[in-house]
Write an enzyme that holds these catalytic residues in place. Structure first.
Site, PDB file in Angstrom:
ATOM      1  CD  GLU A   1      -2.658   1.333   2.527  1.00  0.00           C
ATOM      2  OE1 GLU A   1      -2.940   2.475   2.950  1.00  0.00           O
ATOM      3  OE2 GLU A   1      -3.006   0.282   3.107  1.00  0.00           O
TER       4      GLU A   1
ATOM      5  CB  THR B   1      -5.814   2.055   5.125  1.00  0.00           C
ATOM      6  OG1 THR B   1      -5.340   0.841   4.545  1.00  0.00           O
ATOM      7  CG2 THR B   1      -5.944   3.126   4.053  1.00  0.00           C
TER       8      THR B   1
ATOM      9  CB  SER C   1      -1.966  -9.650   7.358  1.00  0.00           C
ATOM     10  OG  SER C   1      -3.037  -8.855   7.800  1.00  0.00           O
TER      11      SER C   1
ATOM     12  CB  SER D   1      -6.571 -10.142   4.553  1.00  0.00           C
ATOM     13  OG  SER D   1      -5.475 -10.197   5.449  1.00  0.00           O
TER      14      SER D   1
END
Length: 342
Positions: free
Chosen positions: A147, A185, A243, A287
């Protein structure tokens, strides 16, 4: 905050007395967020509509189980756009891509389907806006995350990345009064707060987004851990090691003084972790699929944790629409039925 005992059973098949019964505290909300559901559905619908192969740049979401499941259906995961044959169909992951990736895709005549989470797109738009207004941009996040790579690429000449309050001291900008910040985020709320506070001390006139960039799901899952960690002797977070939001849940637990571990599935649980443990809180990163949570809960049941209590800290009902490439494809293929969201 509401609490519900799930699947109560008789005590005849339990190895412990109900007075000292070991409990699983199953946190809610947990697991898939709206952006992840959307991204996975995009890949599945693309495969059903166009057929295999469908190429996907990077992991569609950061979970190995999900990636393997989609690969079995015909998705081909590649690291870079250059790994996709000319003219083929490619899906951008939920983490977003830089403008440079989009340009390379055009140059290769690739048929693009964009599964970028809308909340990540929001940050990209903010980066472009601040850069056009002449701001130096500070991007708060982890340098090695997909990201951050994508957001940085929107304005690389004016953007610097910081990952800790200590790094703020090293920042140099042309005009200290024209500085703005944005955040990844999936940061922890505490982590972002400390870095933003350091930025405000160094740059008193710093500008920021109109609303925080940390997504609702990241915040909600952290809030759930924060509310329940004090009731638990151990917190297990289901999620993959790459993650970011899953790792942040472990950090939240540990920062509150409760031992926490990140696990892919029940096979990753060390039985020694459960020694002298009465209450285990279980959650999952945004996720991680529910099937892996069920796997962990079943393992705990089989190891003496006979009571499973679901604790809902807040309701979560966010849904995102599908991108136009998919909507048009469904229409072109004669699909008129609503697309199920799992």
């Amino acid at each position: 905050m509401t609490s519900t005992v799930l699947d109560p059973t008789s005590t005849s098949d339990r190895n412990v007395d109900t007075a000292v019964e070991k409990r699983v505290l199953l946190l809610k909300p947990r697991g898939f967020c709206a952006g992840v559901v959307r991204a996975i559905d995009i890949v599945k619908i693309a495969l059903e509509t166009f057929g295999a192969p469908i190429y996907v740049r990077r992991e569609i979401v950061h979970n190995r189980y999900v990636v393997n499941e989609l690969a079995e259906k015909g998705a081909i995961f590649v690291h870079e756009i250059d790994d996709v044959p000319d003219g083929q169909r490619v899906i951008y992951s939920a983490h977003g891509v830089s403008p440079a990736v989009r340009e390379r895709s055009k140059g290769r005549n690739l048929r693009v389907i964009d599964a970028t989470c809308p909340l990540v797109t929001k940050v990209h738009i903010e980066a472009v806006k601040f850069a056009k207004q002449g701001y130096s941009l500070v991007l708060v996040g982890h340098r090695d995350h997909d990201e951050i790579e994508g957001t940085f690429g929107e304005a690389p000449d004016v953007t610097q990345i910081v990952s800790s309050p200590e790094e703020v001291a090293t920042l140099n900008v042309p005009d200290p009064d024209r500085v703005a910040y944005l955040t990844q985020t999936t940061l922890s709320l505490d982590e972002a707060r400390d870095i933003i506070q350091a930025l405000k001390i160094k740059f008193p006139n710093i500008a920021g987004p109109h609303s925080q960039d940390i997504c609702y799901a990241t915040e909600n899952r952290q809030t759930a851990v924060r509310n329940v960690a004090h009731q638990a002797d151990l917190v297990l977070v289901v999620g993959s090691t790459n993650s970011s939001n899953s790792n942040r849940l472990v950090e939240v637990s540990r920062n509150l003084g409760t031992i926490g571990y990140l696990i892919d599935n029940s096979a990753a649980i060390d039985p020694r972790w459960l020694e002298n443990v009465q209450n285990v809180a279980v959650t999952a990163g945004a996720s991680a699929p529910e099937i892996l949570v069920e796997d962990v809960v079943n393992y705990l049941r089989q190891n003496g944790f006979g009571s499973v209590e679901e604790i809902e800290v807040m309701p979560e009902n966010v849904r995102f629409g599908l991108p136009p490439e998919i909507v048009q494809a469904i229409g072109g293929a004669g699909g008129g039925q609503p697309v199920p969201v799992h």
